[in-house]
Design a protein around this motif. Structure first.
Motif, PDB file in Angstrom:
ATOM      1  N   SER A  64      -1.582   6.530   2.702  1.00 25.80           N
ATOM      2  CA  SER A  64      -0.792   5.507   1.330  1.00 25.80           C
ATOM      3  C   SER A  64      -1.959   6.176   0.506  1.00 25.80           C
ATOM      4  O   SER A  64      -0.862   5.814  -1.095  1.00 25.80           O
ATOM      5  CB  SER A  64      -0.300   4.006   1.885  1.00 25.80           C
ATOM      6  OG  SER A  64      -1.627   4.205   1.925  1.00 25.80           O
ATOM      7  N   ARG A  74       7.025   4.309  -9.807  1.00 26.90           N
ATOM      8  CA  ARG A  74       7.036   2.969  -9.301  1.00 26.90           C
ATOM      9  C   ARG A  74       9.017   3.470  -8.340  1.00 26.90           C
ATOM     10  O   ARG A  74       9.746   3.655  -8.833  1.00 26.90           O
ATOM     11  CB  ARG A  74       7.167   1.914  -8.934  1.00 26.90           C
ATOM     12  CG  ARG A  74       6.083   0.968 -10.000  1.00 26.90           C
ATOM     13  CD  ARG A  74       5.923  -0.217 -10.463  1.00 26.90           C
ATOM     14  NE  ARG A  74       6.941  -1.569  -9.951  1.00 26.90           N
ATOM     15  CZ  ARG A  74       7.167  -2.305 -10.050  1.00 26.90           C
ATOM     16  NH1 ARG A  74       6.136  -3.091 -10.191  1.00 26.90           N
ATOM     17  NH2 ARG A  74       8.207  -2.597 -10.037  1.00 26.90           N
ATOM     18  N   ASP A 138       9.819   4.729  -1.068  1.00 28.53           N
ATOM     19  CA  ASP A 138       9.834   2.781  -0.771  1.00 28.53           C
ATOM     20  C   ASP A 138       9.738   3.308   0.308  1.00 28.53           C
ATOM     21  O   ASP A 138       8.682   1.402   0.656  1.00 28.53           O
ATOM     22  CB  ASP A 138      10.466   2.436  -1.881  1.00 28.53           C
ATOM     23  CG  ASP A 138      10.969   0.634  -2.105  1.00 28.53           C
ATOM     24  OD1 ASP A 138       9.363   0.327  -2.415  1.00 28.53           O
ATOM     25  OD2 ASP A 138      11.845  -0.310  -2.090  1.00 28.53           O
ATOM     26  N   ARG A 141       6.512   3.287   0.767  1.00 32.42           N
ATOM     27  CA  ARG A 141       5.456   2.823   0.650  1.00 32.42           C
ATOM     28  C   ARG A 141       5.230   1.300   1.526  1.00 32.42           C
ATOM     29  O   ARG A 141       4.366   1.008   1.603  1.00 32.42           O
ATOM     30  CB  ARG A 141       5.321   2.318  -0.804  1.00 32.42           C
ATOM     31  CG  ARG A 141       5.062   3.538  -1.173  1.00 32.42           C
ATOM     32  CD  ARG A 141       5.540   3.411  -2.593  1.00 32.42           C
ATOM     33  NE  ARG A 141       4.688   2.222  -3.298  1.00 32.42           N
ATOM     34  CZ  ARG A 141       4.339   2.146  -4.496  1.00 32.42           C
ATOM     35  NH1 ARG A 141       5.868   2.309  -5.342  1.00 32.42           N
ATOM     36  NH2 ARG A 141       4.045   1.120  -5.329  1.00 32.42           N
ATOM     37  N   THR A 142       6.503   0.744   2.117  1.00 33.55           N
ATOM     38  CA  THR A 142       7.017  -0.591   2.451  1.00 33.55           C
ATOM     39  C   THR A 142       6.105  -0.490   3.668  1.00 33.55           C
ATOM     40  O   THR A 142       5.528  -1.188   4.501  1.00 33.55           O
ATOM     41  CB  THR A 142       8.356  -0.959   1.975  1.00 33.55           C
ATOM     42  OG1 THR A 142       8.748  -0.270   2.281  1.00 33.55           O
ATOM     43  CG2 THR A 142       7.945  -1.693   0.489  1.00 33.55           C
ATOM     44  N   VAL A 143       6.960  -0.132   4.523  1.00 35.99           N
ATOM     45  CA  VAL A 143       7.031  -0.077   5.957  1.00 35.99           C
ATOM     46  C   VAL A 143       6.244   1.268   6.062  1.00 35.99           C
ATOM     47  O   VAL A 143       5.542   0.495   7.450  1.00 35.99           O
ATOM     48  CB  VAL A 143       8.605   0.575   6.403  1.00 35.99           C
ATOM     49  CG1 VAL A 143       8.330   0.662   7.746  1.00 35.99           C
ATOM     50  CG2 VAL A 143       9.766   0.253   6.471  1.00 35.99           C
TER      51      VAL A 143
END
Length: 164
Positions: A64, A74, A138, A141-143
């Motif tokens: 990450s 973003r 995205d 970044r999240t999962v």
């Protein structure tokens, strides 16, 4: 060495170097797919997926932190810009009395390249391209952040047990 470094996956120097070399090459190929989509196989979706794979490669190589260095915008902003561009491109012909998604063609005579034909569908493809890239980044970044050892999904007690 920080605590996060001690509990993250082992990093391969070869993979990191190859990822940094291949990243711009894969992005250029994705732009080629985006632009060639009207005459050959390709377009915004396939170009966006190839660009997303370039970001996946950077994530696999460096985690990450590497992804955060690569992507400064973003992902929800990129998703929103792509969606807005696609919707506006689809609806603008209605203002001129044409059906939704009607296409316009502009021809330019460039000195070195010759005649260049640009269609309004390219803007729709560009919107889809941005949308797909934003969704892939995205998801990474999240999962992806939850799958890293020591990431948000692991509590302090589990880390203490691993240390012994």
């Amino acid at each position: 060495m920080t605590e996060q470094d001690a509990y993250s996956w082992p990093r391969s120097m070869l993979l990191e170097v190859l990822a940094r070399i291949l990243f711009p090459t894969v992005l250029v190929f994705s732009v080629y797919l985006l632009l060639a989509g009207h005459n050959d196989a390709g377009g915004g979706f396939s170009g966006g997926l190839v660009a997303g794979l370039a970001f996946v490669l950077r994530y696999v190589a460096g985690g990450s932190a590497e992804l955060a260095m690569t992507v400064r915008v973003r992902p929800p902003v990129v998703i929103g810009a792509g969606l807005a561009l696609s919707v506006l491109t689809a609806l603008v012909p209605v203002l001129f009395g044409e059906p939704v998604l009607a296409s316009a063609i502009w021809k330019l005579d460039l000195p070195v390249l010759g005649e260049l034909k640009i269609t309004s569908n390219l803007l729709l493809d560009l919107g889809v391209y941005l949308l797909i890239i934003g969704v892939v980044v995205d998801l990474l970044r999240t999962v992806g952040a939850g799958t890293e050892v020591g990431g948000p999904g692991v509590d302090d007690e589990a880390l203490e047990e691993e240390r012994g």
